[in-house]
Design a protein around this motif. Sequence first.
Motif, short mmCIF file in Angstrom:
data_model
loop_
_atom_site.label_atom_id
_atom_site.label_comp_id
_atom_site.label_asym_id
_atom_site.label_seq_id
_atom_site.Cartn_x
_atom_site.Cartn_y
_atom_site.Cartn_z
N SER A 123 33.81 69.80 -1.96
CA SER A 123 34.27 68.41 -2.04
C SER A 123 33.31 67.45 -1.36
CB SER A 123 35.65 68.29 -1.39
OG SER A 123 35.56 68.58 0.00
N VAL A 124 33.44 66.19 -1.74
CA VAL A 124 32.77 65.09 -1.04
C VAL A 124 33.83 64.41 -0.19
CG1 VAL A 124 31.53 62.92 -1.26
CG2 VAL A 124 31.08 64.76 -2.88
N VAL A 125 33.64 64.43 1.12
CA VAL A 125 34.63 63.88 2.05
C VAL A 125 34.04 62.66 2.72
CG1 VAL A 125 36.05 64.35 4.08
CG2 VAL A 125 35.57 66.18 2.44
N ARG B 222 27.30 67.04 -5.82
CA ARG B 222 27.90 67.83 -6.90
C ARG B 222 27.06 69.08 -7.19
NH1 ARG B 222 32.62 65.84 -5.96
NH2 ARG B 222 32.76 63.58 -6.33
N GLY C 109 34.19 56.76 -4.26
CA GLY C 109 34.15 57.87 -5.20
C GLY C 109 34.33 59.23 -4.56
N ALA C 110 34.61 59.30 -3.25
CA ALA C 110 34.77 60.57 -2.56
C ALA C 110 36.04 61.28 -3.03
CB ALA C 110 34.83 60.35 -1.05
N ASP C 111 36.02 62.62 -2.96
CA ASP C 111 37.21 63.39 -3.33
C ASP C 111 38.32 63.25 -2.30
OD1 ASP C 111 35.81 64.54 -5.55
OD2 ASP C 111 34.78 65.85 -4.13
N LEU C 112 37.93 63.04 -1.04
CA LEU C 112 38.90 62.93 0.04
C LEU C 112 38.39 61.91 1.04
CD1 LEU C 112 41.46 63.98 1.56
CD2 LEU C 112 39.96 65.68 2.65
N THR D 64 42.76 60.22 -1.64
CA THR D 64 41.70 59.60 -2.44
C THR D 64 41.74 58.09 -2.22
OG1 THR D 64 43.11 59.28 -4.38
CG2 THR D 64 41.96 61.40 -4.18
N HIS D 65 40.70 57.43 -2.72
CA HIS D 65 40.64 55.97 -2.60
C HIS D 65 41.87 55.33 -3.26
CE1 HIS D 65 39.06 51.86 -2.85
NE2 HIS D 65 39.33 51.90 -4.16
#
Length: 600
Positions: A371-373, A534, A556-559, A573-574
């Motif tokens: 993930s992108v946090v 990614r 655009g982050a996953d969390l 999420t956002h």
Amino acid sequence: MTRYLRLWTEILGVSWRHARGLTTTVFGIEVGLVAGNIGIALALRAAVDGLVAGDVPAAVTAAVVAAVASTTVLLLNRLHGLIGLFLIVERVGMVLEQRLLEDIAALERIEHLERSDYLDRLTVLRYAPKRIVGGMWNAVRACFTMLQLALTLLLLGSVSPWLLVLLVLAAAPLWCDRAGRKIESHAEISTAEAFRLQRHLFDVATDAAAGKEIRTSQAGHRVAQLQAAAFHEATVGRYSARVRAAWLRAAGWTVFVAGFIACLGIVARQAAAGTATPGDVVLVVTLTINLQQTVQTAVSQLATTMNAGLFLDPYLWLRAYLQQERSARRGDLPPPERLTTGIRLDRVGFSYPGAAEPVLADVDVLLPAGSVVALVGEFGSGKSTLVKLLSRFYEPSLGRITIDGTDLRDIQTEQWRRRTSAAYQDFGRYPQMTFAEAVGLGDIRRLDDVDAVGRAIDAADAQGIVRRLPAGAATRLSPLYGGVDLSEGQWQKTALARASMRTDPLLFMLDEPTASLDAPSEHAIFQRYMQRARQLAARNGAITLVVSHRLSTVAGADLVLVLHRGRLVEQGTHDQLMAAGGRYSELFGLQARAYRLRRP
């Protein structure tokens, strides 16, 4: 004293291993000096007695021996200054200094860099290794000087036993000098903070970057006042200690000189009574002159040794601290090859030493694998501290951090760091290096890999910097080293490129990665690094952690994790956080309105 002797023995062993020829030469010189000085007195006595007895050949032979011994002593003293006090000290001092720096750099945590007791001792220890080595060799020379003193007193005692009292009286200046050194050592450490502060203020006042602000705000006079006050505090404390030490030394010498004069009176009376031969008289005169010089030399050498003692306690403290830190390492497990679950912060809390309140409290969240946090929050909310915990610069005060279920404390730190990569908010600058080297440091194993460095430069959108440098990536990054200086934004792009050197991190951290960049550069950087995130996620389940106070860049982050005063107050999420209408939504709205107001 036992610790000092162990350290002297260790340094002597280092001297033998790294400068065997020089070490042997110095010991040979010391033996020659002792034999030569005693030989001069004995040869002169033999020459005079030979003349009185009418034995001219014996007298001439003794005179020649005295002349040869005098020339040898003069030559050996010259050689000792070159070999003993320069070459061997320089060579062995460099070995100790390199070892010390390597040990400091190898410490896993950075807590010590924010501890005043560590920094105070580090201030004292600047250039200390060479001084400690010099002190050790002065101690060796002092031992030979004391041997010469003992032989001198033995010969004088053969003429008048009263002169042996001088051996006892010689302890007075030595004891007083040692007490004075302790006073000075205490003053050096107690004023180290003020000394460090005044030096820092001087550097600030003469720094080109700070100079612009100082001149614009007209704060130069105030900075000078603060520097002068800190310098005065450091100087007064050290001057007062040196005055007290000087009085102690004067008292010790007074005791010795008084006894010395009394003993010489006794010898002179015996010579006048005819109980000594003419040769004995010459022996006494020669040895008396040598005795005064020998005692003075011994005290001077011991004083120099004790001066090095100013650095021994801080040096031994630092070594003990380094050993304690090394022995505290407990992790020996390798990190996983690929993340499958993620990184869990299990009710993590952290407080800096001496802080009144915790920086982080009860942070409990899972950073999912792949993930992108985004980690957001106001300044001082604990974002950078959390990055330091994940980097293992600190250990959590409470709770634990797990990697796919394994406690991070149980993972070998060096291997964990090989699987992490980061661009920190307070990124490093390396002006003595070339641009390529400053980037290649991100993966020391590929420092000289031109292709790898080029790919990292592309990842950070830093090709434009390289094109503008006079020698391209081979340009040194400071005018002081024959190169050019970089702007703050260019330094930050260099740090981002450095963070991109590793191709297989499990954790990729970007702590305020675009704080010094303009809006177009920021947008380009985030697009590149979202794409990179990614790719890493698909390759090995890597987590990309982005710390930013600009909320629009992390939408655009996953969390998204929201920190407030050290606590995790929101996550999602956002879109989820905006719909919840909580703190994230409030901060996002404030920034959006501020941006609209700034637009022309």
